[in-house]
Design an enzyme around this catalytic site. Sequence first.
Site, mmCIF file in Angstrom:
data_model
loop_
_atom_site.group_PDB
_atom_site.id
_atom_site.type_symbol
_atom_site.label_atom_id
_atom_site.label_comp_id
_atom_site.label_asym_id
_atom_site.label_seq_id
_atom_site.Cartn_x
_atom_site.Cartn_y
_atom_site.Cartn_z
ATOM 1 N N CYS A 156 -14.731 1.013 -14.135
ATOM 2 C CA CYS A 156 -14.718 2.446 -13.794
ATOM 3 C C CYS A 156 -13.659 3.328 -13.848
ATOM 4 O O CYS A 156 -13.381 4.421 -12.893
ATOM 5 C CB CYS A 156 -16.036 2.500 -12.390
ATOM 6 S SG CYS A 156 -17.132 4.042 -12.946
ATOM 7 N N GLY A 165 10.412 7.811 -6.438
ATOM 8 C CA GLY A 165 9.528 9.194 -5.940
ATOM 9 C C GLY A 165 9.276 9.707 -4.602
ATOM 10 O O GLY A 165 8.560 8.309 -3.758
ATOM 11 N N TYR A 166 8.709 10.403 -3.913
ATOM 12 C CA TYR A 166 7.812 10.890 -3.172
ATOM 13 C C TYR A 166 9.124 9.742 -1.732
ATOM 14 O O TYR A 166 7.903 9.375 -1.220
ATOM 15 C CB TYR A 166 6.630 10.447 -3.069
ATOM 16 C CG TYR A 166 5.387 10.775 -3.943
ATOM 17 C CD1 TYR A 166 4.936 12.207 -3.895
ATOM 18 C CD2 TYR A 166 5.398 10.746 -5.648
ATOM 19 C CE1 TYR A 166 3.662 12.889 -4.711
ATOM 20 C CE2 TYR A 166 4.795 11.442 -6.642
ATOM 21 C CZ TYR A 166 3.833 12.491 -6.101
ATOM 22 O OH TYR A 166 3.590 13.406 -6.907
ATOM 23 N N CYS A 183 -19.543 -3.264 -18.580
ATOM 24 C CA CYS A 183 -19.978 -2.840 -17.296
ATOM 25 C C CYS A 183 -21.672 -3.492 -17.003
ATOM 26 O O CYS A 183 -22.438 -3.120 -17.808
ATOM 27 C CB CYS A 183 -19.889 -1.366 -17.026
ATOM 28 S SG CYS A 183 -20.547 -0.318 -15.635
ATOM 29 N N THR A 238 4.016 16.667 -7.806
ATOM 30 C CA THR A 238 2.399 17.201 -7.141
ATOM 31 C C THR A 238 2.838 18.265 -7.503
ATOM 32 O O THR A 238 1.567 18.743 -8.336
ATOM 33 C CB THR A 238 2.209 16.256 -5.852
ATOM 34 O OG1 THR A 238 2.506 14.947 -6.043
ATOM 35 C CG2 THR A 238 1.259 17.116 -6.065
ATOM 36 N N GLN A 265 0.313 7.179 -4.626
ATOM 37 C CA GLN A 265 1.007 7.582 -5.850
ATOM 38 C C GLN A 265 2.084 7.304 -6.835
ATOM 39 O O GLN A 265 2.667 7.681 -7.780
ATOM 40 C CB GLN A 265 2.212 9.066 -5.147
ATOM 41 C CG GLN A 265 1.387 9.728 -4.394
ATOM 42 C CD GLN A 265 0.439 10.931 -4.545
ATOM 43 O OE1 GLN A 265 0.743 11.276 -6.124
ATOM 44 N NE2 GLN A 265 -0.170 11.580 -3.784
ATOM 45 N N ASP A 296 -10.308 4.559 -1.531
ATOM 46 C CA ASP A 296 -9.298 5.639 -2.512
ATOM 47 C C ASP A 296 -9.948 6.503 -4.045
ATOM 48 O O ASP A 296 -11.237 6.159 -3.757
ATOM 49 C CB ASP A 296 -7.963 4.090 -2.643
ATOM 50 C CG ASP A 296 -8.735 3.121 -3.838
ATOM 51 O OD1 ASP A 296 -9.913 3.822 -4.157
ATOM 52 O OD2 ASP A 296 -7.620 2.391 -4.560
ATOM 53 N N TYR A 350 -7.548 5.562 4.784
ATOM 54 C CA TYR A 350 -7.071 4.668 3.924
ATOM 55 C C TYR A 350 -6.878 3.305 4.595
ATOM 56 O O TYR A 350 -6.881 1.848 4.062
ATOM 57 C CB TYR A 350 -6.754 5.293 2.172
ATOM 58 C CG TYR A 350 -6.862 4.696 1.107
ATOM 59 C CD1 TYR A 350 -7.709 2.579 0.422
ATOM 60 C CD2 TYR A 350 -5.154 3.683 0.657
ATOM 61 C CE1 TYR A 350 -7.480 2.371 0.178
ATOM 62 C CE2 TYR A 350 -4.743 2.529 0.229
ATOM 63 C CZ TYR A 350 -5.971 1.898 -0.683
ATOM 64 O OH TYR A 350 -5.535 0.830 -1.498
ATOM 65 N N GLU A 389 0.966 -1.284 0.003
ATOM 66 C CA GLU A 389 -0.421 -0.103 -0.213
ATOM 67 C C GLU A 389 0.847 1.329 0.321
ATOM 68 O O GLU A 389 0.456 2.023 -0.716
ATOM 69 C CB GLU A 389 -0.851 -0.045 1.522
ATOM 70 C CG GLU A 389 -2.137 -1.069 1.274
ATOM 71 C CD GLU A 389 -2.759 -0.966 -0.089
ATOM 72 O OE1 GLU A 389 -3.297 0.576 -0.849
ATOM 73 O OE2 GLU A 389 -3.644 -2.020 -0.558
#
Length: 332
Positions: free
Chosen positions: A172, A61-62, A181, A283, A22, A118, A100, A17
């Site tokens: 979706c 990243g992040y 769908c 971001t 991101q 999410d 989350y 997770e």
Amino acid sequence: QMPWKGETDPYKIWLSEIILQQTRVEQGLKYYERFIQAMPTIHHLAAAPEQQVFKLWEGLGYYSRCRNLIATAKYIVDELDGIFPVAYYDVLSLKGIGPYTAAAITSFAYNAPYAVLDGNVFRVLSRVFDIHTPIDSTPGKAQFSALAQELLPAGSAARYNQAIMDFGALICKPLPECARCFFKDHCKAFLQNKQTLLPVKEKKIAVRTRWFHYFVLDYHNSFAIQQRTGKDIWQGLYQPPLVEGKQKMEKQELLLYLETALGIGPEKYEVVSTAATAKQKLTHQQIQFSFVHLQLHQPSLPPHCQWVAAANLKQFAFPRTVQEYLSKNAGS
């Protein structure tokens, strides 16, 4: 089919997770597999040198996610005897874990009755129920959270959470595949031809542009690098000596800075290449890169730097664009 689907080990669920925050699933998969191979348990992660963890993370990243990963692993091993918490609010209290992620860990590991929320779930719920409240607003978060929890079937949290996330990822999608769908006759947005208008977001992200000018100093195939410190992007990673500007600096400006600020005059180097450029979007920021590659005649080392042989550069974690430049021009 992903290796973390159906997983009940909270360490592996947590790791997947955090990596997938991101990050696209296709990109995150190889990082997850690399982490599990190098650090199969939370004890391995807690005991690993930080630079080894950063190197495994390199390119994702992040990097605050990686720092939180390290801190939380050490906390669980040192303070909780290596046992991952079971209760939702105990998991939520861990560094780097929000509602989350706490819901994902506790529902998938323990089938606890907490709904995940999410981007995929926001999208599905906004379309099925035709909700126009912005998902990034405080009222929107509260409304969608309550609805997601209300819809959660008793005793089936893990299966339901995985199913609705997969439905959002495969059917979706941002550009929905309504033609195939199975739920379209029950989707209020589809019945009104409004599905591409949802979900609604209210906030516009202001993007700041920064220019990072790097001096790639090469002395007998060793390179000067320094560690990034302070509360800024890429904290803890390495880079060549840097001067930042609000706009691009020209070659003569950079060479003048090299002499006046770093004490490396024109008699001490030969220019290999100048102004190789690249850019990387974060971001809230767009980083513009400029690289000036110099061959030094003597080992003039700027402050807070160290010499590293080209063959050893791969042991250090760099920001992605810097690593790509060095791999092409310094053999790292």
